[in-house]
Design a protein around this motif. Structure first.
Motif, PDB file in Angstrom:
ATOM      1  N   GLY A 169     -15.290  -7.951  13.470  1.00  0.00           N
ATOM      2  CA  GLY A 169     -15.135  -8.953  12.417  1.00  0.00           C
ATOM      3  C   GLY A 169     -16.153  -8.945  11.392  1.00  0.00           C
ATOM      4  N   GLU A 170     -17.542  -8.415  11.579  1.00  0.00           N
ATOM      5  CA  GLU A 170     -18.510  -8.463  10.994  1.00  0.00           C
ATOM      6  C   GLU A 170     -18.342  -7.271   9.988  1.00  0.00           C
ATOM      7  OE1 GLU A 170     -21.618  -8.082  13.902  1.00  0.00           O
ATOM      8  OE2 GLU A 170     -22.295 -10.036  13.439  1.00  0.00           O
ATOM      9  N   GLN A 171     -17.684  -6.081  10.544  1.00  0.00           N
ATOM     10  CA  GLN A 171     -17.395  -5.259   9.712  1.00  0.00           C
ATOM     11  C   GLN A 171     -16.322  -5.419   8.519  1.00  0.00           C
ATOM     12  OE1 GLN A 171     -15.985  -2.083  12.336  1.00  0.00           O
ATOM     13  NE2 GLN A 171     -17.736  -0.585  11.700  1.00  0.00           N
ATOM     14  N   PHE A 172     -15.452  -6.227   8.817  1.00  0.00           N
ATOM     15  CA  PHE A 172     -14.368  -6.865   7.969  1.00  0.00           C
ATOM     16  C   PHE A 172     -15.089  -7.307   6.854  1.00  0.00           C
ATOM     17  CE2 PHE A 172     -12.345 -10.720   6.825  1.00  0.00           C
ATOM     18  CZ  PHE A 172     -10.957 -10.230   6.256  1.00  0.00           C
ATOM     19  N   THR A 173     -15.777  -8.604   7.228  1.00  0.00           N
ATOM     20  CA  THR A 173     -16.442  -9.514   6.240  1.00  0.00           C
ATOM     21  C   THR A 173     -17.486  -8.621   5.328  1.00  0.00           C
ATOM     22  OG1 THR A 173     -16.276 -11.135   7.687  1.00  0.00           O
ATOM     23  CG2 THR A 173     -17.841 -11.339   5.623  1.00  0.00           C
ATOM     24  N   GLY A 174     -18.346  -7.770   6.122  1.00  0.00           N
ATOM     25  CA  GLY A 174     -19.307  -6.667   5.412  1.00  0.00           C
ATOM     26  C   GLY A 174     -18.828  -5.840   4.379  1.00  0.00           C
ATOM     27  N   GLN A 175     -17.589  -5.384   4.705  1.00  0.00           N
ATOM     28  CA  GLN A 175     -17.012  -4.270   3.837  1.00  0.00           C
ATOM     29  C   GLN A 175     -16.615  -4.672   2.591  1.00  0.00           C
ATOM     30  OE1 GLN A 175     -13.780  -1.857   5.548  1.00  0.00           O
ATOM     31  NE2 GLN A 175     -13.981  -0.343   3.656  1.00  0.00           N
ATOM     32  N   TRP A 176     -15.768  -6.014   2.707  1.00  0.00           N
ATOM     33  CA  TRP A 176     -15.115  -6.743   1.637  1.00  0.00           C
ATOM     34  C   TRP A 176     -16.353  -7.120   0.582  1.00  0.00           C
ATOM     35  CZ3 TRP A 176     -10.524  -6.074  -0.321  1.00  0.00           C
ATOM     36  CH2 TRP A 176      -9.521  -5.460   0.473  1.00  0.00           C
ATOM     37  N   LEU A 177     -17.297  -7.775   1.280  1.00  0.00           N
ATOM     38  CA  LEU A 177     -18.587  -8.198   0.400  1.00  0.00           C
ATOM     39  C   LEU A 177     -19.244  -7.232  -0.463  1.00  0.00           C
ATOM     40  CD1 LEU A 177     -19.914 -11.181   2.457  1.00  0.00           C
ATOM     41  CD2 LEU A 177     -18.433 -11.347   0.581  1.00  0.00           C
ATOM     42  N   ASP A 178     -19.263  -6.291   0.284  1.00  0.00           N
ATOM     43  CA  ASP A 178     -19.973  -4.952  -0.275  1.00  0.00           C
ATOM     44  C   ASP A 178     -18.937  -4.408  -1.384  1.00  0.00           C
ATOM     45  OD1 ASP A 178     -22.002  -4.827   1.375  1.00  0.00           O
ATOM     46  OD2 ASP A 178     -21.438  -3.415   2.840  1.00  0.00           O
ATOM     47  N   ALA A 179     -17.762  -4.279  -1.150  1.00  0.00           N
ATOM     48  CA  ALA A 179     -16.973  -3.904  -2.373  1.00  0.00           C
ATOM     49  C   ALA A 179     -16.979  -4.829  -3.481  1.00  0.00           C
ATOM     50  CB  ALA A 179     -15.272  -4.120  -1.640  1.00  0.00           C
ATOM     51  N   TYR A 180     -17.095  -6.196  -3.141  1.00  0.00           N
ATOM     52  CA  TYR A 180     -17.154  -7.244  -4.215  1.00  0.00           C
ATOM     53  C   TYR A 180     -18.355  -7.077  -5.060  1.00  0.00           C
ATOM     54  CZ  TYR A 180     -17.340 -11.802  -6.345  1.00  0.00           C
ATOM     55  OH  TYR A 180     -17.293 -12.779  -7.464  1.00  0.00           O
ATOM     56  N   ASP A 181     -19.453  -6.689  -4.357  1.00  0.00           N
ATOM     57  CA  ASP A 181     -20.809  -6.624  -4.987  1.00  0.00           C
ATOM     58  C   ASP A 181     -20.827  -5.139  -5.807  1.00  0.00           C
ATOM     59  OD1 ASP A 181     -21.647  -8.940  -4.013  1.00  0.00           O
ATOM     60  OD2 ASP A 181     -22.659  -7.795  -2.273  1.00  0.00           O
ATOM     61  N   TYR A 182     -19.988  -4.341  -5.301  1.00  0.00           N
ATOM     62  CA  TYR A 182     -20.123  -2.775  -5.981  1.00  0.00           C
ATOM     63  C   TYR A 182     -19.330  -3.192  -7.328  1.00  0.00           C
ATOM     64  CZ  TYR A 182     -18.414   1.565  -7.002  1.00  0.00           C
ATOM     65  OH  TYR A 182     -17.938   2.570  -8.040  1.00  0.00           O
ATOM     66  N   LEU A 183     -18.079  -3.748  -7.122  1.00  0.00           N
ATOM     67  CA  LEU A 183     -17.403  -4.077  -8.519  1.00  0.00           C
ATOM     68  C   LEU A 183     -17.934  -4.864  -9.351  1.00  0.00           C
ATOM     69  CD1 LEU A 183     -13.959  -3.874  -6.997  1.00  0.00           C
ATOM     70  CD2 LEU A 183     -14.988  -2.183  -8.253  1.00  0.00           C
ATOM     71  N   ARG A 184     -18.608  -5.948  -8.885  1.00  0.00           N
ATOM     72  CA  ARG A 184     -19.414  -6.955  -9.688  1.00  0.00           C
ATOM     73  C   ARG A 184     -20.448  -6.278 -10.605  1.00  0.00           C
ATOM     74  NH1 ARG A 184     -22.506 -12.357  -7.666  1.00  0.00           N
ATOM     75  NH2 ARG A 184     -23.640 -10.659  -6.557  1.00  0.00           N
ATOM     76  N   GLY A 185     -21.068  -5.222 -10.049  1.00  0.00           N
ATOM     77  CA  GLY A 185     -22.116  -4.346 -10.698  1.00  0.00           C
ATOM     78  C   GLY A 185     -21.472  -3.484 -11.794  1.00  0.00           C
TER      79      GLY A 185
END
Length: 215
Positions: A81-97
């Motif tokens: 569950g933490e992997q799921f949330t973490g990967q999507w938020l990491d992807a969001y942050d990466y694209l936001r950059g």
């Protein structure tokens, strides 16, 4: 205006061209990323680039693949569950950059070929975390993918950090508009938009866990 890189590349290649295009998009905006600007950045002429790419459209496809290939994989050592949330938020942050990236990926209507590692890993984590079958997990992945891109594109509808003075017209393969003068770079998408996306993630996972197929 794009700064000219010191010296001339020993061997011009697609990876060098894409790296220069990414630098320009990050610093000057997507509209400033023309074949002419990339050639100037590399210290060469436009004709040299056309031996490696057909036109600006192909360069955008290559740029989208390059960005997608850099999407993050799941963090190790976490619960599913933490992997799921973490990967999507990491992807969001990466694209936001990279303010322009969500737009060109979204226009591809699917995860670019370079994003296969992200898609496969995210789907595996989603299946494990939810207990859903592969088909339902795939549908949930598509929902999350479009939700993420929608948040990012809506934060910067133009898809780049420069505020154009006029909309102009779509360029042809070799007829590329110059970026509007007197523009400036705004702040990235707000933390409120990220918070909304983070809020939605566990709800999607919970809904998938409660679906009839997972009971």
């Amino acid at each position: 205006m794009s700064a000219r890189a010191p010296g001339r590349p020993a061997v011009l290649s697609r990876p060098l061209i894409v790296a220069a295009a990414r630098w320009i998009a990050d610093h000057d905006g997507l509209d400033a990323m023309t074949v002419r600007a990339v050639a100037q950045r590399l210290g060469t002429g436009q004709a040299s680039l056309y031996r490696h790419i057909a036109d600006r459209r192909e360069l955008l496809v290559l740029l989208a693949d390059d960005v997608a290939a850099r999407l993050p994989l799941p963090r190790e050592g976490l619960e599913p569950g933490e992997q799921f949330t973490g990967q999507w938020l990491d992807a969001y942050d990466y694209l936001r950059g990279h303010h322009w990236a969500a737009r060109i990926i979204a226009e591809g209507a699917q995860v670019r070929a370079g994003g296969a590692a992200f898609a496969d890993s995210a789907l595996t984590v989603l299946t494990t975390a939810s207990g859903a079958d592969r088909g339902d997990a795939l549908r949930a992945f598509r929902v999350l993918w479009h939700l993420m891109l929608g948040h990012l594109v809506n934060s910067h509808p133009a898809g780049h950090p420069r505020a154009r003075q006029d909309a102009g017209t779509a360029p042809g393969p070799h007829d590329e508009p110059s970026p509007a003068p007197g523009t400036q770079t705004p702040a990235p998408p707000s933390d409120a938009a990220r918070d909304d996306f983070a809020w939605a993630l566990p709800l999607v996972l919970a809904g998938l866990r409660r679906s009839p197929e997972t009971r």
